[in-house]
Motif scaffolding. Sequence first.
Motif, PDB file in Angstrom:
ATOM      1  N   LEU A 190       8.547   1.389  -3.864  1.00  0.00           N
ATOM      2  CA  LEU A 190       7.376   0.598  -3.150  1.00  0.00           C
ATOM      3  C   LEU A 190       7.447  -0.776  -3.745  1.00  0.00           C
ATOM      4  CD1 LEU A 190       5.338   0.273  -1.152  1.00  0.00           C
ATOM      5  CD2 LEU A 190       3.547   1.510  -2.720  1.00  0.00           C
ATOM      6  N   ARG A 191       7.374  -0.992  -5.072  1.00  0.00           N
ATOM      7  CA  ARG A 191       7.445  -2.101  -5.742  1.00  0.00           C
ATOM      8  C   ARG A 191       8.443  -2.895  -5.222  1.00  0.00           C
ATOM      9  NH1 ARG A 191       6.135  -3.608 -12.165  1.00  0.00           N
ATOM     10  NH2 ARG A 191       6.360  -5.888 -12.016  1.00  0.00           N
ATOM     11  N   LYS A 192       9.687  -2.156  -5.716  1.00  0.00           N
ATOM     12  CA  LYS A 192      11.060  -3.259  -5.249  1.00  0.00           C
ATOM     13  C   LYS A 192      10.953  -3.541  -3.686  1.00  0.00           C
ATOM     14  CE  LYS A 192      15.796  -2.159  -5.053  1.00  0.00           C
ATOM     15  NZ  LYS A 192      17.039  -1.298  -5.079  1.00  0.00           N
ATOM     16  N   ALA A 193      10.451  -2.884  -2.767  1.00  0.00           N
ATOM     17  CA  ALA A 193      10.240  -3.116  -1.445  1.00  0.00           C
ATOM     18  C   ALA A 193       9.400  -4.406  -1.106  1.00  0.00           C
ATOM     19  CB  ALA A 193       9.965  -2.060  -0.480  1.00  0.00           C
ATOM     20  N   LEU A 194       8.313  -4.443  -1.915  1.00  0.00           N
ATOM     21  CA  LEU A 194       7.557  -5.551  -1.671  1.00  0.00           C
ATOM     22  C   LEU A 194       8.137  -6.681  -2.240  1.00  0.00           C
ATOM     23  CD1 LEU A 194       4.058  -3.572  -2.785  1.00  0.00           C
ATOM     24  CD2 LEU A 194       4.884  -4.333  -0.428  1.00  0.00           C
ATOM     25  N   VAL A 195       8.644  -6.457  -3.506  1.00  0.00           N
ATOM     26  CA  VAL A 195       9.400  -7.993  -4.083  1.00  0.00           C
ATOM     27  C   VAL A 195      10.267  -8.367  -3.127  1.00  0.00           C
ATOM     28  CG1 VAL A 195      10.744  -8.679  -5.982  1.00  0.00           C
ATOM     29  CG2 VAL A 195       8.760  -7.146  -6.482  1.00  0.00           C
ATOM     30  N   ASP A 196      10.989  -7.514  -2.644  1.00  0.00           N
ATOM     31  CA  ASP A 196      12.232  -7.990  -1.443  1.00  0.00           C
ATOM     32  C   ASP A 196      11.671  -8.624  -0.435  1.00  0.00           C
ATOM     33  OD1 ASP A 196      14.075  -6.707  -2.901  1.00  0.00           O
ATOM     34  OD2 ASP A 196      14.251  -5.155  -1.846  1.00  0.00           O
ATOM     35  N   LYS A 197      10.362  -8.482  -0.070  1.00  0.00           N
ATOM     36  CA  LYS A 197       9.484  -9.017   1.033  1.00  0.00           C
ATOM     37  C   LYS A 197       8.954 -10.375   0.624  1.00  0.00           C
ATOM     38  CE  LYS A 197       8.621  -4.886   3.430  1.00  0.00           C
ATOM     39  NZ  LYS A 197       9.429  -5.186   4.734  1.00  0.00           N
ATOM     40  N   GLY A 198       9.030 -10.842  -0.712  1.00  0.00           N
ATOM     41  CA  GLY A 198       8.380 -11.849  -1.108  1.00  0.00           C
ATOM     42  C   GLY A 198       7.249 -11.882  -1.845  1.00  0.00           C
ATOM     43  N   ILE A 199       6.618 -10.859  -2.029  1.00  0.00           N
ATOM     44  CA  ILE A 199       5.481 -10.589  -2.866  1.00  0.00           C
ATOM     45  C   ILE A 199       5.537 -10.223  -4.120  1.00  0.00           C
ATOM     46  CG2 ILE A 199       3.273  -8.968  -3.079  1.00  0.00           C
ATOM     47  CD1 ILE A 199       3.834  -8.152  -0.129  1.00  0.00           C
ATOM     48  N   THR A 200       4.990 -11.190  -5.112  1.00  0.00           N
ATOM     49  CA  THR A 200       4.943 -10.936  -6.518  1.00  0.00           C
ATOM     50  C   THR A 200       4.289  -9.695  -6.866  1.00  0.00           C
ATOM     51  OG1 THR A 200       5.501 -13.324  -6.853  1.00  0.00           O
ATOM     52  CG2 THR A 200       4.557 -12.188  -8.764  1.00  0.00           C
ATOM     53  N   VAL A 201       4.627  -8.772  -7.473  1.00  0.00           N
ATOM     54  CA  VAL A 201       3.973  -7.811  -8.227  1.00  0.00           C
ATOM     55  C   VAL A 201       3.694  -7.751  -9.755  1.00  0.00           C
ATOM     56  CG1 VAL A 201       3.734  -5.325  -8.024  1.00  0.00           C
ATOM     57  CG2 VAL A 201       4.509  -6.339  -6.148  1.00  0.00           C
ATOM     58  N   LEU A 202       2.716  -7.626 -10.236  1.00  0.00           N
ATOM     59  CA  LEU A 202       2.597  -7.663 -11.503  1.00  0.00           C
ATOM     60  C   LEU A 202       1.737  -6.408 -11.828  1.00  0.00           C
ATOM     61  CD1 LEU A 202       1.252 -11.225 -12.271  1.00  0.00           C
ATOM     62  CD2 LEU A 202       3.550 -10.499 -12.297  1.00  0.00           C
TER      63      LEU A 202
END
Length: 810
Positions: A190-202
């Motif tokens: 899920l994190r990988k998919a969000l990052v691919d959409k341009g969202i920074t996840v910490l």
Amino acid sequence: MTQNIIVIGAGMASGRALEHLFDAGADVNVTLFNAEPRGNYNRIMLSPVLAGDKTYQEIVTHDADWYEANRVTCRFGERVASVDRAAKTVTAENGDVLPYDKLIFGTGSNPLMIPLPGHDLDGVIAYRDLEDTELMMSMGPQNKVVVIGGGLLGLEAAAGMAARGVDVTVVHIMGHLMERQLDEAAGYLLRKALVDKGITVLCQANSKEILGNDGKVKALLLDDGTELPCDLLVMAVGIRPNIALAADAGLAVGKGIHVDDQMLTSDESILAVGECVEHNGAIFGLVAPLYDQAKVAAQTIMGEEAAFVQKELSTKLKVTGCDLFSAGDFTDGEGREDIVFRDPGRGVYRRLVIENNVIVGTVMYGDTADSNWFFGLIRDKTDIANMRETVIFGPAYQGGAPVDPLAAVAALPRNAEICGCNGICKGTIVDAIEGGATDLGAVRAVTKASASCGTCTGLVEQVLAVSLGDDFVLPGAQPICGCTDLTHEDVRRMIKSQELKSMAAVWQECAWKTVDGCHVCRPALNYYLIADWPLEYLDDPQSRFINERKHANIQKDGTFSVVPRMWGGITTPDELRAIADAADKYDVPTVKVTGGQRIDLLGVKGEDLPDIWADLNAAGMVSGHAYSKGLRTVKTCVGTDHCRFGTQDSTGLGIKLEQALWGSWTPHKLKLGVSGCPRNCAEATCKDIGVVCVDSGFQIGIGGAAGMDVREIERLIDVETEEETMIVIKAMTQLYRENARYLDRIYKWMNKVGLDWIRERISDPAERATLAARFDLSQTVYQKDPWAEHVQQKAAIYRPVANLALEAAE
């Protein structure tokens, strides 16, 4: 006779209860209060409204015509101030007093707001209602937004704003997203998919303070000092049942408003439904049980027999286009086992948790088409003994042979690069094999493939296996453990090439067979990730051997040995007094001088560890890391300070080296020696890295050992100055850290890659400087004293544990 019904809260549960009453033709007169200035709408659909996929009008469940047709008196934008149970009346904020025959609490829940300094600044909001949604919709590409919370609501908020071009950062305190619904592997996807959409996840990020300017939010400060600028900060960290009004009315409350199976509160004239409810110790956030409660409440009001029953629930979610499903209990437990399916190419993950041949939990990501079937197996407690081999593939499984693990290698084109160090492609290796190179050594001799760093060895062997078939046996291609078919070299190559920066990423992209690895692979992966991504990866102490977790060496009787560091073997009277005092205070039975010129306190009780560390820290002493896969000691002789044969300041150099290298994690323990002259009193010639001082400078060798294998160092390079020596040894340590297999000493690694390859890297001034710089960068993260960090922890966690698995003697 007509009943006067007052409903407090126009949420989804109370709205559904009204539907049931009106559909059944109940003779009721309803007054509906709502704090929001509107009636019932589908709160779940706020996220599509935020993303621009729907309008508010499209998610309204009851419009003005519906309320009028059912003669509902709507008091929207009004709150109920109090409830008088004796008089059976409610008092509105404007002072109106209204009687009721039945009262329904549908007060829902309140968003949690972390009481961080600055939480009351303008621009700090929750994500709960239409007003919050509209404020987020006002953000554009010129804005930065921080969302605290990696649960469903926070991710939907982030995704909705990202779809509008907003620069969004999600801050989550836990190790992976949506930890209540997903395990670590699915959370990684899920994190990988969000990052691919341009969202920074910490993740594993702890918020410290909300910074403002002129009363308006300007940034979020994390506890590591990072500042995240923002024009809007959204807190989506959870909800809490709204029970204040019920409590003031004297109703029984706990986490929520207590209700029985008929949704009656402690007052038989008052019912409650929705997120404000507590039933048999449980509170509710998913819509399915809320609708069940609504139906039971309506039946109770109409005098019908009904009972609310908590059911096994599944969670089928769609976050930003990512299909997720979880059901049952997917935590680890005694007697449980996992069946895991991973398809890295499609981003598909399935995990079944089995207990006594029954599926008790499942997590699915990427392909949830069969989720209802799996949920049925969980709900019905179906015995899967006869379909264990195929159950993971779902109900439509039609059979098929397992995939050949060498198929991927066979499918590689001839121009696919196999050996990056030497630029050797598959075609060159195949030609060499067809020309008579039928083993790894021959291929190396002809092509140089795998003759350098060695990380491509496994891949070269697989090309041999594909080309020669049964005539070739993979000699050294043993997997790390039973969790994978990949070797250490394979996995490390994947970590580097695909930039895998978490264990969950490795498990998914390398198609791990088990859900969370095992005691064999976790320490290796933990080390590889630390070495390759020191700034991005956070060390996992639970993936370390017991000695590294306890920061002391466990002994056969369950006690521990403590070795304070003495830089270069030099000590002072104050340090010696501190050691002696500690030995007396904690009844240490044995005090021994080690072969590495340190003093070992043996027989320390586990519960005394934090206290003895504190006492030694107070004297300025830090952990000697005698328990670690890292730098142990730098042994020195007295050098030019006192010895008439000394040629260089070996003691001073040893101290500098130890102060630079301590705290670094390495594939295995690392021992150094610095001898002030060729007489070698510091025994530098049998250390992992040894320095022998001579008139012209410093001779540096590597690969010595004095344990089960006795080996003399081999000459690496000669340099003229201490500064050069420091850079060479930092570079050498980093080269070892980045390329050696976990638990290989330097001499074993050197045998695999060849001294010439190591010497070539270290002799190149530019590469040497780059390696040393990477080592220094890693030390900014990991050069810490674990004793000092743990002194404040509760001593209880260091008490002896029965049946400890002792680490094998080295």
